[in-house]
Design a protein around this motif. Sequence first.
Motif, PDB file in Angstrom:
ATOM      1  N   VAL A   1      44.493  -9.718  -3.532  1.00 59.24           N
ATOM      2  CA  VAL A   1      44.448  -9.257  -2.144  1.00 59.24           C
ATOM      3  C   VAL A   1      45.543  -9.996  -1.387  1.00 59.24           C
ATOM      4  O   VAL A   1      45.629 -11.236  -1.468  1.00 59.24           O
ATOM      5  CB  VAL A   1      43.077  -9.541  -1.491  1.00 59.24           C
ATOM      6  N   LEU A   2      46.390  -9.243  -0.684  1.00 59.97           N
ATOM      7  CA  LEU A   2      47.358  -9.891   0.203  1.00 59.97           C
ATOM      8  C   LEU A   2      46.567 -10.455   1.371  1.00 59.97           C
ATOM      9  O   LEU A   2      46.002  -9.717   2.175  1.00 59.97           O
ATOM     10  CB  LEU A   2      48.408  -8.881   0.664  1.00 59.97           C
ATOM     11  N   PHE A   3      46.548 -11.784   1.489  1.00 60.70           N
ATOM     12  CA  PHE A   3      45.510 -12.472   2.249  1.00 60.70           C
ATOM     13  C   PHE A   3      46.093 -13.378   3.324  1.00 60.70           C
ATOM     14  O   PHE A   3      46.520 -14.500   3.058  1.00 60.70           O
ATOM     15  CB  PHE A   3      44.661 -13.298   1.276  1.00 60.70           C
ATOM     16  N   SER A   4      46.101 -12.874   4.565  1.00 62.98           N
ATOM     17  CA  SER A   4      46.515 -13.699   5.692  1.00 62.98           C
ATOM     18  C   SER A   4      45.351 -14.485   6.266  1.00 62.98           C
ATOM     19  O   SER A   4      45.544 -15.447   7.017  1.00 62.98           O
ATOM     20  CB  SER A   4      47.103 -12.811   6.793  1.00 62.98           C
ATOM     21  N   GLY A   5      44.134 -14.052   5.910  1.00 58.30           N
ATOM     22  CA  GLY A   5      42.945 -14.661   6.495  1.00 58.30           C
ATOM     23  C   GLY A   5      42.475 -13.947   7.739  1.00 58.30           C
ATOM     24  O   GLY A   5      41.425 -14.284   8.297  1.00 58.30           O
TER      25      GLY A   5
END
Length: 438
Positions: free
Chosen positions: A172-176
């Motif tokens: 998952v491309l995860f920026s938060g």
Amino acid sequence: MLGEWAIVLFKKSSEIVSFARDSLGRRSLVFCISDGFLQISSVAGGSGSWFDLPTEGIFSVSADEPNTLLVEIRPGMSYEDSAFSDSWTALRNSYTIQFKRTRINPRRALWPTSDVCIPAHDCPSTPCKCPPECLDTGFDSDADITTLFHLLKDSVRDRLIIAQDVRSQYAVLFSGGVDSAVIAALLDLCLRDVDPEAEVLLVNVAFQMSDSSYNTPDRKTSQIALKELSRERRWKLINVNVTKSELETARSSRIKQLIKPCSTVLDDSIGCALWFAAGFPENPELQGNFDCIKSCRVVLAGMGADEQLGGYSRHRAAFTRGGWQELHKEMSLDLRRIAHRNLGRDDRIVSDHGRELRIPFLDENVVQFLSSLPPWRKTNPLKPRETGDKSLLRAVARQKLGLSGVSELPKRAIQFGSRIAKLQDKSEGGATIAERLF
């Protein structure tokens, strides 16, 4: 045909070539017309002027009539107000175009209507800027929250690779932020039934700051969000750190060709950040289980949430300018032009690493449901950004997934959250043509 796709077919018996992309443009297909020849590819190559293929229709050209292009226009779509005006101009300059309506009927409208019905009541302001609870079912209705939760969960499940005796790896491309955290939490729920022991990669990208650190806003929020995700799942947070020299080398040697035909400063910033994120660092000493990372072929991302749920600052500006009606028009426009602005570019960038980008928020069922809702049932510009923007999705995160802290984090675009924007010329606007891409 549902889902993310792009296709080129050659019918040998009639010598007809047909080509198209899905109506939302989630897969890249570009074309170039040079010296009388039509080139079609997933990535722009060589010289010549390349264009994204419009998503409004299914295109065909035959050997018998090589100067005629047949276009079947999809229901609910029009080439006359297309975001792909430059592409249509290029096609018109080279072909006689014959249009017809496709025989395929959609189950229900994919696109929002051009106008939104404001219920009759004594509104104290013109244009209408009444609180959502004055308009119909009110803000954060339980029915809307439940429906969106189940549709998003189904969308994530549909995008998993489930094969017998094959353990797939997911990232998952995860920026938060709320978009990526919701995707991660839903992926965890879906995997509980089919692969409860699976490790999920959460990929966070950061560009070196002036103090040489990588303590960017997205790096901080990723740590906050990770603490709220299920403790029963094996999460692997991958911190991708990028120096300015690494950025410049990759852009020059690889990324700028993938971004074409897009060409703005914003395309450069987002494309570069996405390329490094989707690539993951390929250093086994830094990342531990290298085989686990290398085997990952599916990347889930939160694209499409802001456009549909009112996550951009321009949506608030539209509401201030013209109330709910103007906000509805701005959000509808964003959805219609997302294929031209974002998705082809993003698909090319991620695919360069041998990985496939899958976008749960742009599943047809999710899009159709959100398109059926008036704006006040999706976003609340009367509240602060961290609670009002994408209020329906924040309610899903809070009430259905236990992401109470994440649900109150403000949105940051990837170019700002990763701090790649700090490495660009401050005088450049996002819409400015980026000369470094040529």
